[in-house]
Write an enzyme that holds these catalytic residues in place. Structure first.
Site, PDB file in Angstrom:
ATOM      1  N   ALA A 228       0.866  -1.185   0.000  1.00 13.00           N
ATOM      2  CA  ALA A 228       0.000   0.000   0.000  1.00 13.00           C
ATOM      3  C   ALA A 228       0.899   1.229   0.000  1.00 13.00           C
ATOM      4  O   ALA A 228       2.055   1.169   0.438  1.00 13.00           O
ATOM      5  CB  ALA A 228      -0.886  -0.023   1.234  1.00 13.00           C
TER       6      ALA A 228
ATOM      7  N   GLU B 123       4.629  -5.248   7.129  1.00 12.19           N
ATOM      8  CA  GLU B 123       3.861  -4.199   7.822  1.00 12.19           C
ATOM      9  C   GLU B 123       4.336  -3.947   9.249  1.00 12.19           C
ATOM     10  O   GLU B 123       4.286  -2.812   9.719  1.00 12.19           O
ATOM     11  CB  GLU B 123       2.367  -4.547   7.836  1.00 12.19           C
ATOM     12  CG  GLU B 123       1.678  -4.427   6.493  1.00 12.19           C
ATOM     13  CD  GLU B 123       1.772  -5.677   5.638  1.00 12.19           C
ATOM     14  OE1 GLU B 123       2.559  -6.595   5.962  1.00 12.19           O
ATOM     15  OE2 GLU B 123       1.051  -5.741   4.639  1.00 12.19           O
TER      16      GLU B 123
ATOM     17  N   GLY C 232       0.658  -5.210   0.723  1.00 12.36           N
ATOM     18  CA  GLY C 232      -0.518  -5.280  -0.150  1.00 12.36           C
ATOM     19  C   GLY C 232      -0.228  -5.966  -1.475  1.00 12.36           C
ATOM     20  O   GLY C 232      -1.159  -6.485  -2.117  1.00 12.36           O
TER      21      GLY C 232
ATOM     22  N   GLU D   1      -0.497  -9.585  -0.702  1.00 12.64           N
ATOM     23  CA  GLU D   1      -1.932  -9.831  -0.462  1.00 12.64           C
ATOM     24  C   GLU D   1      -2.724  -9.820  -1.774  1.00 12.64           C
ATOM     25  O   GLU D   1      -3.648 -10.606  -1.960  1.00 12.64           O
ATOM     26  CB  GLU D   1      -2.475  -8.782   0.516  1.00 12.64           C
ATOM     27  CG  GLU D   1      -1.893  -8.959   1.912  1.00 12.64           C
ATOM     28  CD  GLU D   1      -2.189  -7.770   2.815  1.00 12.64           C
ATOM     29  OE1 GLU D   1      -1.748  -6.648   2.489  1.00 12.64           O
ATOM     30  OE2 GLU D   1      -2.858  -7.948   3.838  1.00 12.64           O
TER      31      GLU D   1
HETATM   32  N1  COA Z   1       4.585   3.133  -0.514  1.00 12.50           N
HETATM   33  C1  COA Z   1       4.992   4.314  -1.014  1.00 12.50           C
HETATM   34  N2  COA Z   1       6.131   4.462  -1.709  1.00 12.50           N
HETATM   35  C2  COA Z   1       6.877   3.365  -1.895  1.00 12.50           C
HETATM   36  C3  COA Z   1       6.517   2.101  -1.398  1.00 12.50           C
HETATM   37  C4  COA Z   1       5.301   2.013  -0.679  1.00 12.50           C
HETATM   38  N3  COA Z   1       4.862   0.853  -0.183  1.00 12.50           N
HETATM   39  N4  COA Z   1       7.481   1.200  -1.734  1.00 12.50           N
HETATM   40  C5  COA Z   1       8.405   1.889  -2.430  1.00 12.50           C
HETATM   41  N5  COA Z   1       8.053   3.197  -2.528  1.00 12.50           N
HETATM   42  C6  COA Z   1       8.765   4.270  -3.200  1.00 12.50           C
HETATM   43  C7  COA Z   1       9.958   4.740  -2.376  1.00 12.50           C
HETATM   44  O1  COA Z   1       9.562   5.679  -1.381  1.00 12.50           O
HETATM   45  C8  COA Z   1      10.817   5.361  -3.464  1.00 12.50           C
HETATM   46  O2  COA Z   1      10.278   6.619  -3.787  1.00 12.50           O
HETATM   47  P1  COA Z   1      11.281   7.891  -4.008  1.00 12.50           P
HETATM   48  O3  COA Z   1      12.135   7.485  -5.178  1.00 12.50           O
HETATM   49  O4  COA Z   1      10.352   9.021  -4.311  1.00 12.50           O
HETATM   50  O5  COA Z   1      12.049   8.045  -2.711  1.00 12.50           O
HETATM   51  C9  COA Z   1      10.565   4.452  -4.654  1.00 12.50           C
HETATM   52  O6  COA Z   1       9.334   3.792  -4.410  1.00 12.50           O
HETATM   53  C10 COA Z   1      11.655   3.401  -4.846  1.00 12.50           C
HETATM   54  O7  COA Z   1      11.756   2.659  -3.616  1.00 12.50           O
HETATM   55  P2  COA Z   1      13.141   2.518  -2.797  1.00 12.50           P
HETATM   56  O8  COA Z   1      12.785   2.235  -1.366  1.00 12.50           O
HETATM   57  O9  COA Z   1      14.034   3.676  -3.073  1.00 12.50           O
HETATM   58  O10 COA Z   1      13.721   1.210  -3.508  1.00 12.50           O
HETATM   59  P3  COA Z   1      14.732   0.155  -2.870  1.00 12.50           P
HETATM   60  O11 COA Z   1      15.175  -0.714  -3.994  1.00 12.50           O
HETATM   61  O12 COA Z   1      15.785   0.839  -2.042  1.00 12.50           O
HETATM   62  O13 COA Z   1      13.844  -0.728  -1.841  1.00 12.50           O
HETATM   63  C11 COA Z   1      11.884  -1.957  -1.185  1.00 12.50           C
HETATM   64  C12 COA Z   1      12.793  -1.514  -2.353  1.00 12.50           C
HETATM   65  C13 COA Z   1      10.668  -2.651  -1.797  1.00 12.50           C
HETATM   66  C14 COA Z   1      12.630  -2.928  -0.267  1.00 12.50           C
HETATM   67  C15 COA Z   1      11.443  -0.705  -0.379  1.00 12.50           C
HETATM   68  O14 COA Z   1      10.911   0.253  -1.290  1.00 12.50           O
HETATM   69  C16 COA Z   1      10.389  -0.969   0.658  1.00 12.50           C
HETATM   70  O15 COA Z   1      10.696  -1.489   1.732  1.00 12.50           O
HETATM   71  N6  COA Z   1       9.134  -0.596   0.387  1.00 12.50           N
HETATM   72  C17 COA Z   1       8.036  -0.675   1.326  1.00 12.50           C
HETATM   73  C18 COA Z   1       7.561  -2.093   1.491  1.00 12.50           C
HETATM   74  C19 COA Z   1       6.465  -2.131   2.537  1.00 12.50           C
HETATM   75  O16 COA Z   1       6.663  -1.864   3.712  1.00 12.50           O
HETATM   76  N7  COA Z   1       5.263  -2.487   2.095  1.00 12.50           N
HETATM   77  C20 COA Z   1       4.118  -2.597   2.953  1.00 12.50           C
HETATM   78  C21 COA Z   1       3.353  -1.331   2.962  1.00 12.50           C
HETATM   79  S1  COA Z   1       1.921  -1.454   4.004  1.00 12.50           S
END
Ligand code: COA
Length: 259
Positions: free
Chosen positions: A66, A134, A111, A114
């Site tokens: 999400a 989460e 999400g 999910e």
């Molecule tokens: N919501 C909003 N933005 C998200 C996102 C999310 N769930 N997942 C990634 N993004 C955004 C990042 O903020 C970043 O944006 P920016 O370039 O404007 O800063 C962009 O997508 C790229 O992500 P980034 O974190 O820089 O890539 P990464 O390769 O370093 O890491 C992940 C990849 C997937 C490990 C990391 O993005 C992450 O942990 N995401 C969240 C996962 C999560 O907690 N999901 C559950 C949400 S309820």
């Protein structure tokens, strides 16, 4: 129908939906979830469509969860409302009379995992990564993860993944029964179309009957989406939720206090 955050294509009885926010790793904001619901309905109502394939744009992510930036300042009621809306759309996928195949091309987190679990069949690229992270945000899964993950992989491993926030690779997901197939990135859509092609040759009413019957097996009181929605909402008034989401947006590790 045209969409802001989806690309759709109809060909040979297959309706392909591509979630298209690759610079945000296809994170599900409210509008994207709404549009997925609309696209599923469009596929259901389209007489030529036999099978739906759902995937993410770009090579990095199916869906990274999400959209954290959108809900970080939500109240308890707004949090529960967000979960309820997601549940309604994901249930419409699970209960779709046309089979939905998830083509998991990269991160399927929160999400995203999910969403994949609400589909009927899952094909993963060997680059895919799965998890329910989460808890790192001071949250619980809000789109069915606490229920569908134990159903798919068993209670013990599900609890481990839900509580550690660990990510697993495609091979482990296959071994756990979380996905049906793992392919090379280039072969993922070919495999999805091969499965879709086999299903498309069968009698559509029999296919939808099978979906209804199999879903009925899990349509029991102890599959409790309501508790998940309630517990998800409760997280939004905790300091740990504020700390977890702020830490993510500030790209640092969260320091949780249990309040
Ligand atoms: N919501 C909003 N933005 C998200 C996102 C999310 N769930 N997942 C990634 N993004 C955004 C990042 O903020 C970043 O944006 P920016 O370039 O404007 O800063 C962009 O997508 C790229 O992500 P980034 O974190 O820089 O890539 P990464 O390769 O370093 O890491 C992940 C990849 C997937 C490990 C990391 O993005 C992450 O942990 N995401 C969240 C996962 C999560 O907690 N999901 C559950 C949400 S309820």
């Amino acid at each position: 129908m045209t969409f802001d955050n989806l690309i759709t294509e109809k060909k040979d009885g297959i309706f392909t939906i591509t979630i298209n926010r690759p610079d945000k790793l296809n994170a599900l904001n409210k509008n994207t979830i709404y549009e997925i619901g609309k696209a599923i309905k469009e596929a259901e109502n389209d007489a030529d469509t036999r099978v739906v394939i759902l995937t993410g744009a770009g090579s990095k992510a199916f869906v990274a969860g999400a959209d954290i930036s959108e809900f970080s300042s939500f109240s308890e009621a707004e949090g529960a409302g967000l979960a309820k809306h997601g549940h309604d759309v994901f249930k419409s996928i699970e209960n779709s009379s046309k089979p939905v195949i998830a083509a998991i091309n990269g991160f399927a987190l929160g999400g995203g995992c999910e969403l994949a679990m609400s589909c009927h069949i899952r094909v993963a690229s060997e680059t895919a990564k799965f998890g329910q992270p989460e808890v790192k945000l001071g949250l619980i899964p809000g789109y069915g993860g606490t229920q569908r993950l134990p159903i798919l992989i068993g209670r013990s491993k599900a609890l481990e993944l839900l509580m550690t926030a660990d990510m697993i690779g495609a091979a482990e997901a296959l071994a756990l029964g979380l996905v049906n197939y793992v392919t090379t990135p280039d072969e993922m859509m070919i495999k999805c179309r091969e499965i879709a092609g086999k299903i498309a040759q069968q009698a559509p009413l029999a296919i939808s009957g099978i979906i209804r019957c199999v879903n009925k097996l899990y349509d029991k009181e102890d599959v409790n989406f309501e508790t998940e929605i309630e517990e998800f909402g409760k997280c939004f008034v905790t300091q740990d939720f504020t700390e977890g989401t702020t830490a993510f947006l500030e790209k640092r590790k969260a320091n949780f206090k249990g309040v």
